[in-house]
Every structure is written in C-alpha cells, then in structure tokens.
Design a protein around this motif. Structure first.
Motif, PDB file in Angstrom:
ATOM      1  N   GLY A 298     -93.376  35.894 -33.927  1.00  0.00           N
ATOM      2  CA  GLY A 298     -93.809  35.996 -32.531  1.00  0.00           C
ATOM      3  C   GLY A 298     -94.168  34.673 -31.890  1.00  0.00           C
ATOM      4  N   MET A 299     -93.700  33.572 -32.459  1.00  0.00           N
ATOM      5  CA  MET A 299     -93.942  32.245 -31.847  1.00  0.00           C
ATOM      6  C   MET A 299     -92.605  31.550 -31.636  1.00  0.00           C
ATOM      7  SD  MET A 299     -97.069  30.757 -34.044  1.00  0.00           S
ATOM      8  CE  MET A 299     -97.909  31.936 -35.053  1.00  0.00           C
TER       9      MET A 299
ATOM     10  N   ASP B  42    -105.370  33.006 -37.791  1.00  0.00           N
ATOM     11  CA  ASP B  42    -105.016  32.778 -36.382  1.00  0.00           C
ATOM     12  C   ASP B  42    -105.760  31.548 -35.878  1.00  0.00           C
ATOM     13  OD1 ASP B  42    -103.460  34.896 -34.287  1.00  0.00           O
ATOM     14  OD2 ASP B  42    -104.532  33.198 -33.384  1.00  0.00           O
ATOM     15  N   LEU B  43    -105.091  30.836 -34.990  1.00  0.00           N
ATOM     16  CA  LEU B  43    -105.646  29.602 -34.434  1.00  0.00           C
ATOM     17  C   LEU B  43    -106.767  29.888 -33.430  1.00  0.00           C
ATOM     18  CD1 LEU B  43    -105.323  26.499 -33.993  1.00  0.00           C
ATOM     19  CD2 LEU B  43    -103.579  27.016 -32.293  1.00  0.00           C
ATOM     20  N   ASN B  44    -106.612  31.002 -32.715  1.00  0.00           N
ATOM     21  CA  ASN B  44    -107.499  31.244 -31.567  1.00  0.00           C
ATOM     22  C   ASN B  44    -108.586  32.271 -31.861  1.00  0.00           C
ATOM     23  OD1 ASN B  44    -106.189  29.434 -29.637  1.00  0.00           O
ATOM     24  ND2 ASN B  44    -104.416  30.758 -29.985  1.00  0.00           N
TER      25      ASN B  44
ATOM     26  N   GLY C  96    -107.724  29.119 -38.055  1.00  0.00           N
ATOM     27  CA  GLY C  96    -107.265  27.749 -38.262  1.00  0.00           C
ATOM     28  C   GLY C  96    -105.820  27.590 -37.852  1.00  0.00           C
ATOM     29  N   ASP C  97    -105.374  26.340 -37.920  1.00  0.00           N
ATOM     30  CA  ASP C  97    -104.036  25.984 -37.453  1.00  0.00           C
ATOM     31  C   ASP C  97    -102.990  26.171 -38.558  1.00  0.00           C
ATOM     32  OD1 ASP C  97    -101.867  24.935 -36.172  1.00  0.00           O
ATOM     33  OD2 ASP C  97    -102.626  22.884 -36.059  1.00  0.00           O
ATOM     34  N   GLY C  98    -102.018  27.002 -38.275  1.00  0.00           N
ATOM     35  CA  GLY C  98    -100.857  27.145 -39.148  1.00  0.00           C
ATOM     36  C   GLY C  98    -101.198  27.474 -40.586  1.00  0.00           C
TER      37      GLY C  98
ATOM     38  N   ILE D 104     -95.663  24.244 -37.660  1.00  0.00           N
ATOM     39  CA  ILE D 104     -96.596  24.894 -38.593  1.00  0.00           C
ATOM     40  C   ILE D 104     -96.160  24.629 -40.035  1.00  0.00           C
ATOM     41  CG2 ILE D 104     -97.227  27.199 -39.478  1.00  0.00           C
ATOM     42  CD1 ILE D 104     -97.577  28.070 -36.545  1.00  0.00           C
TER      43      ILE D 104
ATOM     44  N   GLN E 244     -89.899  34.822 -37.569  1.00  0.00           N
ATOM     45  CA  GLN E 244     -89.318  35.530 -36.427  1.00  0.00           C
ATOM     46  C   GLN E 244     -89.575  34.688 -35.180  1.00  0.00           C
ATOM     47  OE1 GLN E 244     -91.389  38.153 -34.092  1.00  0.00           O
ATOM     48  NE2 GLN E 244     -89.641  37.422 -32.877  1.00  0.00           N
TER      49      GLN E 244
ATOM     50  N   ILE F 101     -99.338  34.222 -40.626  1.00  0.00           N
ATOM     51  CA  ILE F 101     -99.860  33.124 -39.806  1.00  0.00           C
ATOM     52  C   ILE F 101     -99.692  33.487 -38.325  1.00  0.00           C
ATOM     53  CG2 ILE F 101     -99.650  30.629 -39.354  1.00  0.00           C
ATOM     54  CD1 ILE F 101    -100.358  31.396 -42.317  1.00  0.00           C
ATOM     55  N   GLY F 102    -100.781  33.440 -37.575  1.00  0.00           N
ATOM     56  CA  GLY F 102    -100.738  33.884 -36.175  1.00  0.00           C
ATOM     57  C   GLY F 102    -100.733  35.403 -36.165  1.00  0.00           C
TER      58      GLY F 102
ATOM     59  N   ARG G 262     -89.761  45.701 -34.904  1.00  0.00           N
ATOM     60  CA  ARG G 262     -89.742  44.271 -35.263  1.00  0.00           C
ATOM     61  C   ARG G 262     -90.628  44.008 -36.484  1.00  0.00           C
ATOM     62  NH1 ARG G 262     -93.213  40.039 -33.767  1.00  0.00           N
ATOM     63  NH2 ARG G 262     -94.492  41.602 -32.725  1.00  0.00           N
ATOM     64  N   LEU G 263     -91.885  44.451 -36.414  1.00  0.00           N
ATOM     65  CA  LEU G 263     -92.793  44.196 -37.544  1.00  0.00           C
ATOM     66  C   LEU G 263     -92.381  45.006 -38.771  1.00  0.00           C
ATOM     67  CD1 LEU G 263     -96.308  43.926 -35.829  1.00  0.00           C
ATOM     68  CD2 LEU G 263     -94.896  42.071 -36.713  1.00  0.00           C
TER      69      LEU G 263
ATOM     70  N   PRO H 245    -107.872  36.396 -30.989  1.00  0.00           N
ATOM     71  CA  PRO H 245    -107.085  37.112 -32.006  1.00  0.00           C
ATOM     72  C   PRO H 245    -107.720  37.074 -33.389  1.00  0.00           C
ATOM     73  CG  PRO H 245    -105.868  35.197 -31.147  1.00  0.00           C
ATOM     74  CD  PRO H 245    -107.083  35.355 -30.311  1.00  0.00           C
TER      75      PRO H 245
ATOM     76  N   ASP I 228    -102.803  37.734 -35.034  1.00  0.00           N
ATOM     77  CA  ASP I 228    -103.297  38.472 -33.861  1.00  0.00           C
ATOM     78  C   ASP I 228    -104.136  39.676 -34.306  1.00  0.00           C
ATOM     79  OD1 ASP I 228    -103.807  39.101 -31.291  1.00  0.00           O
ATOM     80  OD2 ASP I 228    -101.747  39.314 -30.623  1.00  0.00           O
TER      81      ASP I 228
HETATM   82  C1  LIG Z   1     -97.475  36.456 -29.815  1.00  0.00           C
HETATM   83  S1  LIG Z   1     -98.695  36.480 -31.041  1.00  0.00           S
HETATM   84  C2  LIG Z   1     -97.787  37.155 -32.400  1.00  0.00           C
HETATM   85  C3  LIG Z   1     -98.640  38.040 -33.239  1.00  0.00           C
HETATM   86  C4  LIG Z   1     -97.969  38.625 -34.469  1.00  0.00           C
HETATM   87  N1  LIG Z   1     -97.637  37.570 -35.419  1.00  0.00           N
HETATM   88  C5  LIG Z   1     -96.713  39.388 -34.097  1.00  0.00           C
HETATM   89  O1  LIG Z   1     -95.614  38.917 -34.392  1.00  0.00           O
HETATM   90  O2  LIG Z   1     -96.842  40.464 -33.492  1.00  0.00           O
HETATM   91  C6  LIG Z   1     -98.874  34.801 -31.524  1.00  0.00           C
HETATM   92  C7  LIG Z   1    -100.178  34.528 -32.257  1.00  0.00           C
HETATM   93  O3  LIG Z   1    -100.069  33.255 -32.887  1.00  0.00           O
HETATM   94  C8  LIG Z   1    -101.293  32.573 -32.752  1.00  0.00           C
HETATM   95  N2  LIG Z   1    -100.994  31.137 -32.933  1.00  0.00           N
HETATM   96  C9  LIG Z   1    -100.349  30.300 -32.092  1.00  0.00           C
HETATM   97  N3  LIG Z   1    -100.232  29.075 -32.626  1.00  0.00           N
HETATM   98  C10 LIG Z   1    -100.795  29.141 -33.864  1.00  0.00           C
HETATM   99  C11 LIG Z   1    -100.993  28.211 -34.911  1.00  0.00           C
HETATM  100  N4  LIG Z   1    -100.585  26.937 -34.807  1.00  0.00           N
HETATM  101  N5  LIG Z   1    -101.616  28.618 -36.032  1.00  0.00           N
HETATM  102  C12 LIG Z   1    -102.052  29.906 -36.164  1.00  0.00           C
HETATM  103  N6  LIG Z   1    -101.909  30.819 -35.196  1.00  0.00           N
HETATM  104  C13 LIG Z   1    -101.277  30.457 -34.060  1.00  0.00           C
HETATM  105  C14 LIG Z   1    -101.795  32.985 -31.379  1.00  0.00           C
HETATM  106  O4  LIG Z   1    -103.196  32.824 -31.246  1.00  0.00           O
HETATM  107  C15 LIG Z   1    -101.371  34.459 -31.333  1.00  0.00           C
HETATM  108  O5  LIG Z   1    -102.389  35.299 -31.826  1.00  0.00           O
END
Ligand SMILES: C[S@@+](CC[C@H](N)C(=O)[O-])C[C@H]1O[C@@H](n2cnc3c(N)ncnc32)[C@H](O)[C@@H]1O
Length: 234
Positions: A92-93, A47-49, A74-76, A101, A118, A23-24, A6-7, A52, A26
């Motif tokens: 992955g979201m 990453d938001l959290n 941060g967010d998005g 976002i 994706q 973005i996001g 996938r990646l 990660p 992890d």
């Molecule tokens: C399932 S993981 C996917 C990780 C990687 N992108 C992948 O495809 O393997 C989703 C990540 O998105 C982050 N995330 C969720 N909402 C977000 C947002 N609004 N902004 C930034 N990161 C976000 C989560 O903290 C998590 O680390």
C-alpha cells in the motif's frame, strides 16, 4: 475478521509457520489475520505514524494478541532486529518508498528470506532495485479490487535473470504466466506513459526531448506486448 482481495492475495504468499513483519501496518489487519488463522505463530507490526500505530496497537490488544504480535512505531525496517522476521510485507505504499524502506536497514534486510511487496505506483523502479540488489522475483500476481488493479511482487535472495528495464516495468513473471489481468495491467501502464508524454510535450528543454524519445520507445514495446497478449487464445 475477513480480508479483502488485495490483502488476502498477499497472505497467500506467506509460507505457513514463518514469522512475518508487516511494515506500514495501519490497522494491523494482515498480522491479526495470519496469527488468528494460525498461518504465523508470531508477527511484528510497524508503522511510522502515531495514528496508525495506535490503531494497530488497539486492534492487537482488542483481539488478545499482544503476546503474539509486537506492535512498534518507527521508520521502515528499522524497528526490527536482524533475523527477527523471515518474511517482510510492505503493502500500500509507492514503489520508491518501498525501495527506500528496504535500502534503509541493510543489516535487517540481509536476514530476510522473502519479501512480499505491493507497490501502488512505480513498480518498475522497485523491481529494478530488487534485481540490482540480489533479489530474484519468484512470483507476481495482479488483483482487482474496487475498480483498482493491484500488483504483488514476491522476491527472495538470488539472481534475477531479467534485466531488461521494460520487462522489469511490466513484471517478468506476470508476462511469463500470461496472467489473466495482464492486458488490463498493460493498458494501465500505457495510460500512465501517455499522461507523462502529454506533460512532457509542454516543455521544450533538451532533457524533456530526451525523455520523450526514451518513453516513446518504451511505450511502443508495452503496446506490442499488449497486442500479442490480446491475440493469445483464452
Ligand atoms: C496506505 S497505508 C497501507 C496499510 C496496509 N499496509 C495496507 O496495505 O492496507 C500506508 C501505511 O504506511 C505507513 N508508512 C508510510 N511510510 C512508512 C515508513 N517509512 N515506515 C513505516 N510505515 C510507513 C503509513 O503511516 C500508513 O499507515
């Protein structure tokens, strides 16, 4: 470090020499891979959290890439400055989270030249949003990994000519290509419709009835595409 299917497929859509934002991110696998391979000379990983974000920071520091990959919490798209990244990856979201976002930082999005997305679910909602907001779907693919089927959408600024919601639900470029995994993907979409219709059958509200009619019509079209696709010669 090697990437999984996938990646790895996502990296195939990154034009060499560009600066990407993941973005996001992890564990920051994607930005680490593209910078280590010299596909990109720099990247931003957000990453938001907290957890990660810490994993990403650790991975980047461990590989001595802190000078090339900026890790931000941060967010998005909000941690990005406009024009900083030409290519944005959001993987992955859910499709609706990705849509939020993208809509959440218009000044950053306005300077992005390519989106590689994706969505895990709700790909149709995401494609509709892209088509309605000045993004053209330039490519799409399907990847099978660990028994799951993943869709990847690539969009660039422009006008998407397909506006039919059912075609946007399926993925217009997937249909045009006759992608080898298209039948499996249409089966998955149809199964999702069956699940929603099953749940709707328990309600007697007029709203549920209206939705049932709408989804039944869409499901019929998806099944027609499935039937046609199965009849195509290999
Ligand atoms: C399932 S993981 C996917 C990780 C990687 N992108 C992948 O495809 O393997 C989703 C990540 O998105 C982050 N995330 C969720 N909402 C977000 C947002 N609004 N902004 C930034 N990161 C976000 C989560 O903290 C998590 O680390």
């Amino acid at each position: 470090m090697e990437l999984t299917g996938r990646l790895a497929a996502i990296t195939g859509f990154i034009p060499p020499g560009t600066v990407i934002a993941d973005i996001g991110t992890d564990h920051a696998r994607l930005p680490v891979y593209v910078v280590e391979r010299g596909i990109c000379h720099a990247a931003v990983a957000t990453d938001l959290n907290e957890k990660p974000y810490r994993s990403a920071l650790q991975a980047v520091q461990n590989r001595g890439l802190a000078g090339k990959i900026s890790v931000r919490r941060g967010d998005g798209l909000r941690p990005l400055r406009p024009g900083e990244a030409e290519v944005v990856v959001v993987a992955g979201m859910g499709g609706n989270t990705i849509r939020q976002i993208l809509a959440g930082a218009p000044e950053v999005l306005a300077r992005v030249r390519r989106l590689i997305l994706q969505p895990m679910v709700d790909g149709g909602d995401l494609r509709r949003w892209l088509a309605e907001n000045g993004w053209r779907l330039v490519d799409e693919t399907l990847v099978e990994e660990g028994g799951h089927l993943y869709v990847i959408d690539v969009a660039e600024p422009g006008r998407e000519t397909v506006t039919d919601p059912v075609l946007l639900e399926i993925g217009p470029r997937l249909l045009e290509q006759g992608h080898p995994l298209l039948s499996a993907y249409l089966d998955k979409l149809a199964a999702g419709y069956h699940r929603v219709l099953y749940a709707l059958a328990r309600s007697r509200s007029s709203e549920a009835l209206h939705r049932t009619v709408e989804l039944t019509v869409r499901l019929k079209r998806i099944k027609d595409y499935l039937e046609n696709n199965r009849q195509l010669p290999d």
